[in-house]
Enzyme design. Structure first.
Site, PDB file in Angstrom:
ATOM      1  N   ASP A 142       9.384   2.879  -0.676  1.00 46.12           N
ATOM      2  CA  ASP A 142       8.350   3.552   0.110  1.00 46.12           C
ATOM      3  C   ASP A 142       8.631   3.254   1.586  1.00 46.12           C
ATOM      4  O   ASP A 142       8.273   2.200   2.093  1.00 46.12           O
ATOM      5  CB  ASP A 142       6.962   3.065  -0.311  1.00 46.12           C
ATOM      6  CG  ASP A 142       5.877   3.743   0.516  1.00 46.12           C
ATOM      7  OD1 ASP A 142       4.678   3.531   0.222  1.00 46.12           O
ATOM      8  OD2 ASP A 142       6.221   4.467   1.474  1.00 46.12           O
ATOM      9  N   TYR A 160       0.862  -1.184   0.000  1.00 48.19           N
ATOM     10  CA  TYR A 160       0.000   0.000   0.000  1.00 48.19           C
ATOM     11  C   TYR A 160       0.892   1.225   0.000  1.00 48.19           C
ATOM     12  O   TYR A 160       1.843   1.305   0.788  1.00 48.19           O
ATOM     13  CB  TYR A 160      -0.894  -0.014   1.240  1.00 48.19           C
ATOM     14  CG  TYR A 160      -1.802   1.187   1.389  1.00 48.19           C
ATOM     15  CD1 TYR A 160      -1.548   2.145   2.371  1.00 48.19           C
ATOM     16  CD2 TYR A 160      -2.907   1.361   0.573  1.00 48.19           C
ATOM     17  CE1 TYR A 160      -2.380   3.246   2.522  1.00 48.19           C
ATOM     18  CE2 TYR A 160      -3.753   2.466   0.718  1.00 48.19           C
ATOM     19  CZ  TYR A 160      -3.481   3.408   1.702  1.00 48.19           C
ATOM     20  OH  TYR A 160      -4.299   4.503   1.845  1.00 48.19           O
ATOM     21  N   LYS A 194       4.831   9.689   8.472  1.00 49.38           N
ATOM     22  CA  LYS A 194       4.670   9.174   9.841  1.00 49.38           C
ATOM     23  C   LYS A 194       5.703   9.738  10.824  1.00 49.38           C
ATOM     24  O   LYS A 194       5.593  10.874  11.261  1.00 49.38           O
ATOM     25  CB  LYS A 194       4.647   7.640   9.814  1.00 49.38           C
ATOM     26  CG  LYS A 194       3.449   7.080   8.994  1.00 49.38           C
ATOM     27  CD  LYS A 194       3.382   5.577   9.030  1.00 49.38           C
ATOM     28  CE  LYS A 194       2.411   5.032   8.012  1.00 49.38           C
ATOM     29  NZ  LYS A 194       1.017   4.971   8.470  1.00 49.38           N
TER      30      LYS A 194
HETATM   31  P1  KE4 Z   1      -0.768   8.509   4.427  1.00 49.07           P
HETATM   32  O1  KE4 Z   1      -1.340   9.147   3.168  1.00 49.07           O
HETATM   33  O2  KE4 Z   1      -1.811   7.672   5.139  1.00 49.07           O
HETATM   34  O3  KE4 Z   1      -0.045   9.478   5.336  1.00 49.07           O
HETATM   35  O4  KE4 Z   1       0.395   7.482   3.948  1.00 49.07           O
HETATM   36  C1  KE4 Z   1       0.072   6.520   2.978  1.00 49.07           C
HETATM   37  C2  KE4 Z   1       1.050   5.375   3.090  1.00 49.07           C
HETATM   38  C3  KE4 Z   1       2.065   5.260   2.169  1.00 49.07           C
HETATM   39  N1  KE4 Z   1       2.964   4.248   2.227  1.00 49.07           N
HETATM   40  C4  KE4 Z   1       2.891   3.322   3.200  1.00 49.07           C
HETATM   41  C5  KE4 Z   1       3.904   2.214   3.232  1.00 49.07           C
HETATM   42  C6  KE4 Z   1       1.869   3.387   4.185  1.00 49.07           C
HETATM   43  O5  KE4 Z   1       1.796   2.431   5.145  1.00 49.07           O
HETATM   44  C7  KE4 Z   1       0.930   4.432   4.139  1.00 49.07           C
HETATM   45  C8  KE4 Z   1      -0.210   4.551   5.133  1.00 49.07           C
HETATM   46  N2  KE4 Z   1      -0.335   3.508   6.104  1.00 49.07           N
HETATM   47  C9  KE4 Z   1      -1.663   3.256   6.600  1.00 49.07           C
HETATM   48  C10 KE4 Z   1      -1.662   2.056   7.542  1.00 49.07           C
HETATM   49  N3  KE4 Z   1      -0.848   0.986   7.146  1.00 49.07           N
HETATM   50  C11 KE4 Z   1      -2.254   4.458   7.259  1.00 49.07           C
HETATM   51  C12 KE4 Z   1      -3.466   4.207   8.123  1.00 49.07           C
HETATM   52  C13 KE4 Z   1      -4.730   4.655   7.452  1.00 49.07           C
HETATM   53  O6  KE4 Z   1      -4.830   4.528   6.216  1.00 49.07           O
HETATM   54  O7  KE4 Z   1      -5.626   5.124   8.207  1.00 49.07           O
END
Ligand code: KE4
Length: 431
Positions: free
Chosen positions: A239, A144, A267
């Site tokens: 990523d 993801y 994060k």
């Molecule tokens: P954000 O747009 O949520 O800040 O980041 C996206 C993203 C990009 N790359 C990786 C490897 C990520 O894990 C994420 C976002 N992670 C999720 C949970 N695994 C965020 C939680 C959510 O979507 O509420």
């Protein structure tokens, strides 16, 4: 679980917010439970609006590696806020954080701040396409990279959590440029390159997958991606939104000693405030406006509060590298305790761990879970039961089988011991 206030607030929220939440996985749908609404948190402890306190292993999905409301971060935010919250103009703290990121991640020559991980990966892909003049991207099933259209194809995290193999609204035109490979299967990548090599702009990969649950790269996988991207002139994007500054001071690329061309971050670098960033080789990054012609912008990019929080958190990590030894030790104790409990109870499950990120898969597979296909054989109903039993025992885990358990510096030995006991009690009721 006695959560009348959360239930009331959830019924209220759904009237004004789609699904009652601002991010799908928070709705607890895949664990068949009502979501808890949080009142406050400190260190490893999080308290809901009904006064129930839990030991938190979600850590806001990764940012809070030093625990909730870490005082130096709070102080930095307060001080920054007292001088104004946003100027839409350059500030010194942006260079402070950019220089610190460069110092900790040597593959990054220059870095652009944005406001989310999604923005970081979306922009990094556009940059790779602009740099190479090519259109296609290779991603991996189960990984993801946020919710931009090009990546919502067999994505992980909330997409698989909600059983959405891909998302409506993503056009055929977009989807055709996203090629899918299998994690830990170099041959599946080589096949894509042998057919489309001259039109693949980038490979994007979670160097340790965290969004199908934790799945580690097998021996040679990341090195193989590096070699393939060199051979065909594609940009290799790591990523590291989760793994950045979590697996090591220099993230997964330090942990595995593989150097990508671009890195996306999020994060931890925001200390719990909205953040994303992407950076890498100067020759690629120079294509970004205003220096180059690849456009990307953001009203709150480099926001002084996020910068202050992120700088304070990263500086603490940079100046105290022994934190990573402490995280490794605590996470190893938790892993060992859970594995001993699985032995004691005979429950069929697999623990995958990389540093302070781990997943307990309720999965009957013999051996390692090393792919999306393996992970998808997990028993999500059993995980749902485990989640609820854990919550009743004061342990707050990710409300999805396909996410991470995060250990922070704020987790005490006692917290870890309590989590192992709660795990045994839950497994005994599940077997
Ligand atoms: P954000 O747009 O949520 O800040 O980041 C996206 C993203 C990009 N790359 C990786 C490897 C990520 O894990 C994420 C976002 N992670 C999720 C949970 N695994 C965020 C939680 C959510 O979507 O509420």
């Amino acid at each position: 679980m006695n959560i009348p206030n959360s239930i009331r607030e959830f019924h209220r929220a759904v009237r004004s917010i789609p699904g009652g939440v601002n991010s799908p996985v928070r709705a607890f749908k895949s664990v068949n439970a009502d979501p808890i609404f949080i009142s406050h948190a400190k260190g490893s402890q999080i308290t809901d609006i009904d006064g129930n306190t839990y030991t938190d292993f979600v850590s806001s999905w990764g940012p809070l590696i030093l625990g909730h409301a870490y005082q130096p971060v709070i102080k930095a935010i307060e001080e920054a806020a007292s001088k104004g919250t946003s100027f839409g103009a350059p500030t010194v703290i942006e260079s402070d954080l950019a220089e610190l990121i460069k110092k900790m991640v040597p593959s990054i020559d220059t870095v652009r701040m944005v406001s989310s991980g999604t923005e970081a990966t979306m922009s990094a892909l556009r940059l790779a396409r602009g740099f190479t003049g090519r259109e296609m991207v290779v991603k991996f099933e189960g990984c993801y990279h946020g919710h931009s259209d090009s990546f919502l194809i067999k994505a992980g995290s909330g997409v698989i959590t909600l059983g959405l193999p891909d998302s409506p609204g993503v056009t055929i035109g977009t989807a055709k440029d996203t090629l899918l490979a299998r994690y830990n299967d170099l041959e599946s990548v080589e096949k894509l390159f042998s057919k489309n090599g001259e039109n693949i702009a980038a490979i994007i990969v979670e160097p340790v997958a965290g969004n199908m649950g934790v799945v580690l790269p097998g021996p040679g996988f990341l090195k193989g991606l590096r070699e393939l991207s060199h051979k065909y002139g594609a940009v290799l994007i790591f990523d590291e939104v989760i793994t950045g500054f979590r697996l090591a001071r220099g993230g997964a690329q330090e942990y595995f000693d593989i150097t990508p061309d671009l890195t996306t971050l999020g994060k931890i670098i925001g200390g719990g405030l909205p953040i994303g960033a992407y950076g890498g080789k100067k020759e690629i990054m120079e294509m970004l406006a205003p220096k180059g012609s690849v456009y990307q912008a953001g009203t709150l990019s480099g926001n002084p509060l996020s910068m202050a929080a992120g700088f304070t958190m990263l500086n603490e990590l940079n100046e105290n590298p022994e934190i990573y030894d402490e995280l490794e030790r605590k996470a190893a104790i938790l892993e060992r305790g859970i594995k001993d409990n699985l032995e004691k109870t005979g429950v069929k499950a697999v623990v995958n761990r990389a540093g302070s990120m781990m997943t307990l898969f309720f999965n009957e597979i013999e051996g390692v879970i090393s792919s999306f296909e393996d992970a998808m054989q997990s028993d999500t109903e059993k995980y749902a039961g485990y989640f609820k039993l854990s919550l009743q025992n004061g342990i707050y885990l990710a409300p999805s089988q396909f996410e991470c358990t995060f250990i922070s510096r704020a987790h005490s030995e006692e917290n870890i011991s309590k989590a192992i006991t709660a795990n045994l009690e839950a497994l005994q009721q599940l077997k």
